[in-house]
Design an enzyme around this catalytic site. Structure first.
Site, PDB file in Angstrom:
ATOM      1  N   GLY A  48       0.872  -1.300   0.057  1.00 25.20           N
ATOM      2  CA  GLY A  48       0.281   0.006   0.088  1.00 25.20           C
ATOM      3  C   GLY A  48       0.931   1.312  -0.043  1.00 25.20           C
ATOM      4  O   GLY A  48       0.516   2.417  -0.734  1.00 25.20           O
ATOM      5  N   CYS A  49       1.908   1.358   1.017  1.00 27.08           N
ATOM      6  CA  CYS A  49       2.947   2.467   0.868  1.00 27.08           C
ATOM      7  C   CYS A  49       3.485   2.585  -0.473  1.00 27.08           C
ATOM      8  O   CYS A  49       3.775   3.798  -0.715  1.00 27.08           O
ATOM      9  CB  CYS A  49       3.682   2.150   2.278  1.00 27.08           C
ATOM     10  SG  CYS A  49       2.998   2.247   3.560  1.00 27.08           S
ATOM     11  N   THR A  50       3.794   1.801  -1.206  1.00 26.61           N
ATOM     12  CA  THR A  50       4.517   1.633  -2.530  1.00 26.61           C
ATOM     13  C   THR A  50       3.551   2.297  -3.455  1.00 26.61           C
ATOM     14  O   THR A  50       3.916   3.312  -4.261  1.00 26.61           O
ATOM     15  CB  THR A  50       5.131   0.383  -2.909  1.00 26.61           C
ATOM     16  OG1 THR A  50       6.055  -0.330  -1.920  1.00 26.61           O
ATOM     17  CG2 THR A  50       5.850   0.653  -4.329  1.00 26.61           C
ATOM     18  N   ALA A  53       3.193   5.950  -2.569  1.00 25.55           N
ATOM     19  CA  ALA A  53       4.339   6.810  -2.849  1.00 25.55           C
ATOM     20  C   ALA A  53       4.797   7.121  -4.429  1.00 25.55           C
ATOM     21  O   ALA A  53       5.252   8.167  -4.910  1.00 25.55           O
ATOM     22  CB  ALA A  53       5.627   6.142  -2.146  1.00 25.55           C
TER      23      ALA A  53
END
Length: 160
Positions: A48-50, A53
């Site tokens: 999710g963070c990738t 970002a």
């Protein structure tokens, strides 16, 4: 347990000085006179963070053209942020807050639901800070997928 801070528009944004993925110290005061988008994510190199970002990476040129400085913030150590930036070609500062002091000051660390359980952790959030260092928008508990498009609409950069 202390009550979690919830920032509101027009409040001063909590100041900070944190290292980025290259070890350079970045302070909110350095960006006075510019608008800042500070997005908080739980952990570098997770799916999710990738996604979030990389969505911000794909919008960074147009955000900068509209006068915004993009900053990412997580509790990850500098070396992990450096690997994240390298792996995904993230060309904006990723700030390291391993003590979670800045995350806590922004209300982006505390109790949250994770798979139905209450846990302590990073609360995915985005803050838009105006030229005077005040909160313009504080978005808590955001979803990684589609979030950047919502932020762009909120800022009037894309048609609603």
């Amino acid at each position: 347990m202390t009550e979690r801070v919830i920032l509101e528009p027009a409040q001063p944004a909590p100041d900070f000085s944190l290292p980025d993925q290259d070890g350079a110290t970045r302070s909110l005061a350095d960006f006075r006179g510019r608008r800042v988008i500070l997005f908080v994510y739980p952990a570098a190199m997770t799916p999710g963070c990738t996604t979030e970002a990389c969505d911000f990476r794909d919008s960074v040129a147009s955000l900068e053209a509209a006068g915004y400085q993009l900053l990412g913030l997580s509790p990850d150590p500098v070396d992990k942020l450096a690997r994240f930036a390298e792996r995904d070609s993230l060309d904006y500062p990723l700030l390291s807050d391993p003590d979670r002091e800045v995350l806590t000051a922004y209300g982006a660390f505390g109790e949250k639901k994770n798979y139905g359980r209450i846990v302590q952790g990073v609360i995915r959030s985005t803050f838009v800070i105006d030229e005077e260092g005040r909160i313009a928008h504080a978005l808590y508990n955001v979803k990684a997928t589609g979030h950047v498009a919502r932020v762009r609409k909120l800022l009037g950069l894309d048609a609603a």
